[in-house]
Design a protein around this motif. Structure first.
Motif, PDB file in Angstrom:
ATOM      1  N   GLU A   1      45.445  44.466  39.017  1.00 35.66           N
ATOM      2  CA  GLU A   1      44.440  45.874  40.475  1.00 35.66           C
ATOM      3  C   GLU A   1      44.052  47.043  39.657  1.00 35.66           C
ATOM      4  OE1 GLU A   1      48.473  46.942  42.097  1.00 35.66           O
ATOM      5  OE2 GLU A   1      48.835  45.254  43.229  1.00 35.66           O
ATOM      6  N   MET A   2      43.001  47.691  39.990  1.00 37.34           N
ATOM      7  CA  MET A   2      42.122  48.209  39.875  1.00 37.34           C
ATOM      8  C   MET A   2      42.640  50.035  40.023  1.00 37.34           C
ATOM      9  SD  MET A   2      38.884  47.374  37.388  1.00 37.34           S
ATOM     10  CE  MET A   2      37.425  48.368  37.754  1.00 37.34           C
ATOM     11  N   ARG A   3      42.260  50.402  39.886  1.00 44.16           N
ATOM     12  CA  ARG A   3      43.381  52.540  40.597  1.00 44.16           C
ATOM     13  C   ARG A   3      42.243  52.793  39.600  1.00 44.16           C
ATOM     14  NH1 ARG A   3      49.403  50.926  40.419  1.00 44.16           N
ATOM     15  NH2 ARG A   3      49.495  49.293  41.713  1.00 44.16           N
ATOM     16  N   LEU A   4      42.612  54.667  40.537  1.00 40.72           N
ATOM     17  CA  LEU A   4      41.919  55.491  40.266  1.00 40.72           C
ATOM     18  C   LEU A   4      42.923  56.797  40.255  1.00 40.72           C
ATOM     19  CD1 LEU A   4      38.095  55.459  41.282  1.00 40.72           C
ATOM     20  CD2 LEU A   4      38.678  55.682  39.325  1.00 40.72           C
ATOM     21  N   ILE A   5      43.797  57.050  39.291  1.00 37.56           N
ATOM     22  CA  ILE A   5      44.350  57.824  39.843  1.00 37.56           C
ATOM     23  C   ILE A   5      44.239  59.576  39.530  1.00 37.56           C
ATOM     24  CG2 ILE A   5      46.787  58.839  38.725  1.00 37.56           C
ATOM     25  CD1 ILE A   5      47.107  55.473  36.908  1.00 37.56           C
ATOM     26  N   SER A   6      44.361  59.702  40.485  1.00 39.02           N
ATOM     27  CA  SER A   6      44.901  61.444  40.835  1.00 39.02           C
ATOM     28  C   SER A   6      45.551  62.079  39.413  1.00 39.02           C
ATOM     29  CB  SER A   6      44.636  61.911  41.646  1.00 39.02           C
ATOM     30  OG  SER A   6      44.878  63.541  42.016  1.00 39.02           O
ATOM     31  N   ASN A   7      44.537  63.194  38.665  1.00 38.29           N
ATOM     32  CA  ASN A   7      45.252  64.156  37.703  1.00 38.29           C
ATOM     33  C   ASN A   7      46.177  65.026  37.642  1.00 38.29           C
ATOM     34  OD1 ASN A   7      44.141  62.148  35.218  1.00 38.29           O
ATOM     35  ND2 ASN A   7      42.009  63.142  35.581  1.00 38.29           N
ATOM     36  N   GLN A   8      45.728  65.226  39.124  1.00 36.05           N
ATOM     37  CA  GLN A   8      46.408  66.863  39.888  1.00 36.05           C
ATOM     38  C   GLN A   8      46.844  66.618  40.887  1.00 36.05           C
ATOM     39  OE1 GLN A   8      42.755  68.679  37.452  1.00 36.05           O
ATOM     40  NE2 GLN A   8      43.144  69.766  39.857  1.00 36.05           N
ATOM     41  N   GLN A   9      47.138  67.756  41.238  1.00 36.66           N
ATOM     42  CA  GLN A   9      47.018  67.712  43.059  1.00 36.66           C
ATOM     43  C   GLN A   9      46.294  68.140  43.450  1.00 36.66           C
ATOM     44  OE1 GLN A   9      50.384  69.185  44.903  1.00 36.66           O
ATOM     45  NE2 GLN A   9      49.443  70.923  46.840  1.00 36.66           N
ATOM     46  N   GLN A  10      45.016  67.946  44.604  1.00 35.53           N
ATOM     47  CA  GLN A  10      43.615  68.743  44.888  1.00 35.53           C
ATOM     48  C   GLN A  10      42.980  68.151  46.027  1.00 35.53           C
ATOM     49  OE1 GLN A  10      40.536  65.856  43.295  1.00 35.53           O
ATOM     50  NE2 GLN A  10      42.143  64.300  42.202  1.00 35.53           N
ATOM     51  N   ARG A  11      42.396  68.905  46.487  1.00 35.58           N
ATOM     52  CA  ARG A  11      42.070  67.893  48.341  1.00 35.58           C
ATOM     53  C   ARG A  11      40.788  67.843  48.031  1.00 35.58           C
ATOM     54  NH1 ARG A  11      39.090  72.271  51.511  1.00 35.58           N
ATOM     55  NH2 ARG A  11      39.056  71.545  53.383  1.00 35.58           N
ATOM     56  N   VAL A  12      40.461  66.682  48.950  1.00 37.63           N
ATOM     57  CA  VAL A  12      38.713  66.310  48.783  1.00 37.63           C
ATOM     58  C   VAL A  12      38.212  66.754  50.453  1.00 37.63           C
ATOM     59  CG1 VAL A  12      37.341  64.115  48.335  1.00 37.63           C
ATOM     60  CG2 VAL A  12      39.574  64.358  47.320  1.00 37.63           C
ATOM     61  N   GLU A  13      37.175  66.833  50.770  1.00 42.13           N
ATOM     62  CA  GLU A  13      36.793  67.261  51.356  1.00 42.13           C
ATOM     63  C   GLU A  13      35.449  65.891  51.869  1.00 42.13           C
ATOM     64  OE1 GLU A  13      34.408  71.006  51.628  1.00 42.13           O
ATOM     65  OE2 GLU A  13      36.534  72.404  51.743  1.00 42.13           O
ATOM     66  N   PHE A  14      35.593  65.698  53.103  1.00 39.49           N
ATOM     67  CA  PHE A  14      34.632  64.819  53.564  1.00 39.49           C
ATOM     68  C   PHE A  14      33.977  65.079  54.758  1.00 39.49           C
ATOM     69  CE2 PHE A  14      38.528  62.545  51.906  1.00 39.49           C
ATOM     70  CZ  PHE A  14      37.671  61.783  51.064  1.00 39.49           C
ATOM     71  N   GLY A  15      32.074  65.855  54.184  1.00 38.85           N
ATOM     72  CA  GLY A  15      32.079  66.462  55.132  1.00 38.85           C
ATOM     73  C   GLY A  15      32.256  67.634  55.391  1.00 38.85           C
ATOM     74  N   ALA A  16      32.176  68.038  56.667  1.00 37.12           N
ATOM     75  CA  ALA A  16      32.284  69.405  57.311  1.00 37.12           C
ATOM     76  C   ALA A  16      34.307  69.722  57.781  1.00 37.12           C
ATOM     77  CB  ALA A  16      31.346  70.180  58.010  1.00 37.12           C
TER      78      ALA A  16
END
Length: 329
Positions: A259-274
């Protein structure tokens, strides 16, 4: 002077992409917003991703490419003897057609059909083969064959030439088993009585070897995995910061898959468009790829569930990789 028909100029190209780009983007977004965030592995392969994957294939840790190539080198003539004469050779996910080039002199097909999602690259690759083999008919089909495969009309143009589907590289492992069966049944539906499937599959082995292949010491696979966030940024007008994620590859013994994963290093918010966003907790991960591993008996069973019988298989001295030749049941 007799006129000889040669395969010159650009090969014929058919487009069978039926899903609008906007629908694909919506599907990508839905995957990122579900409880277990996921990105389809097809998004790995932008120009940078292709460069990085080429580099991965040359790494000491990444055994599948060189192991499969060694099997082909040692057993090419034996494999060719099991294939029908005057075949239509269908290279699924052919890319630059590099693996098919190796086979052409041994199998002498009546026609080469290259199938890939990247149309311009596909046509240029087939054009190069057509120049090298001017009497070979080359046809390209632009489609996402993992989702949809319909070559019936094309193959019927040469009804006397049985199809041989070529799917090397252990890409079948990227499907979950139930989806692999669906895909292989679509292949089986094209085979008639005399068609064949030549397919590579990665075999179960020591966990340390498997995990090193997907998490190399030089960090190339990590860069490859993180690059997919840049692709998503372009596709969805998102603002992923790759530096806020890290690569992880683990072998799940119960499911017999990497299983390949990308792990968030911190709490964060990602926006998808507006108008859309998602919060990631520290240590929450995005799933980017499965790579299932099989025993020989397990892969035979997978083929059987798909309406195919393993006629013959070849492996390396360490039993790390299998090349299977299947025929319709």
């Amino acid at each position: 002077m007799a006129c000889v028909s040669l395969a010159l100029d650009l090969p014929r190209l058919q487009t069978a992409l039926h899903t609008p780009a906007q629908d694909e983007r919506q599907k990508l977004l839905r995957g990122l917003l579900q409880p277990q965030a996921r990105i389809d592995s097809k998004y790995f392969y932008d120009d940078r991703g292709c460069e990085l994957f080429t580099a991965i294939c040359k790494l000491d840790e990444y055994y599948p490419t060189r192991t499969e190539a060694a099997i082909f080198t040692e057993h090419r003539d034996a494999i060719a003897e099991h294939l029908p004469a005057r075949m239509q050779w269908i290279d699924l996910g052919c890319g630059d057609c590099g693996k098919t080039r190796y086979w052409l002199d041994a199998i002498r097909p009546a026609r080469l059909v290259g199938v890939d999602i990247a149309g311009e690259f596909l046509q240029s690759s087939l054009a190069e083969i057509a120049r090298q083999h001017p009497r070979l008919e080359c046809v390209g089909v632009v489609t996402d064959f993992t989702q949809q495969l319909d070559l019936h009309d094309l193959l019927a143009e040469r009804a006397d030439s049985p199809p041989v589907f070529f799917y090397p590289g252990s890409s079948i492992g990227n499907f979950e088993p139930r989806d692999a069966i669906r895909f292989l049944r679509r292949v089986r539906a094209h085979c008639g009585q005399h068609g064949r499937l030549l397919i590579g599959a990665d075999l179960v082995k020591d966990t340390d070897i498997l995990e090193a292949a997907y998490d190399d010491a030089s960090g190339v696979t990590a860069e490859f995995n993180l690059n997919v966030l840049s692709v998503v940024n372009r596709e969805l007008d998102a603002n992923f910061d790759p530096e806020k994620f890290r690569h992880c590859a683990r072998f799940d013994q119960a499911s017999r898959r990497i299983e390949m994963r990308l792990i968030s290093n911190q709490q964060q918010r990602v926006e998808f468009g507006a108008h859309t966003d998602r919060h990631f907790r520290a240590e929450e991960h995005i799933l980017t790829e499965y790579s299932h591993k099989y025993s020989v008996d397990e892969f035979r069973a997978l083929l059987a569930a798909s309406g195919l019988r393993c006629k013959q298989y070849w492996t390396d001295p360490q039993d790390w990789f299998g090349v299977f030749l299947a025929e319709p049941i």
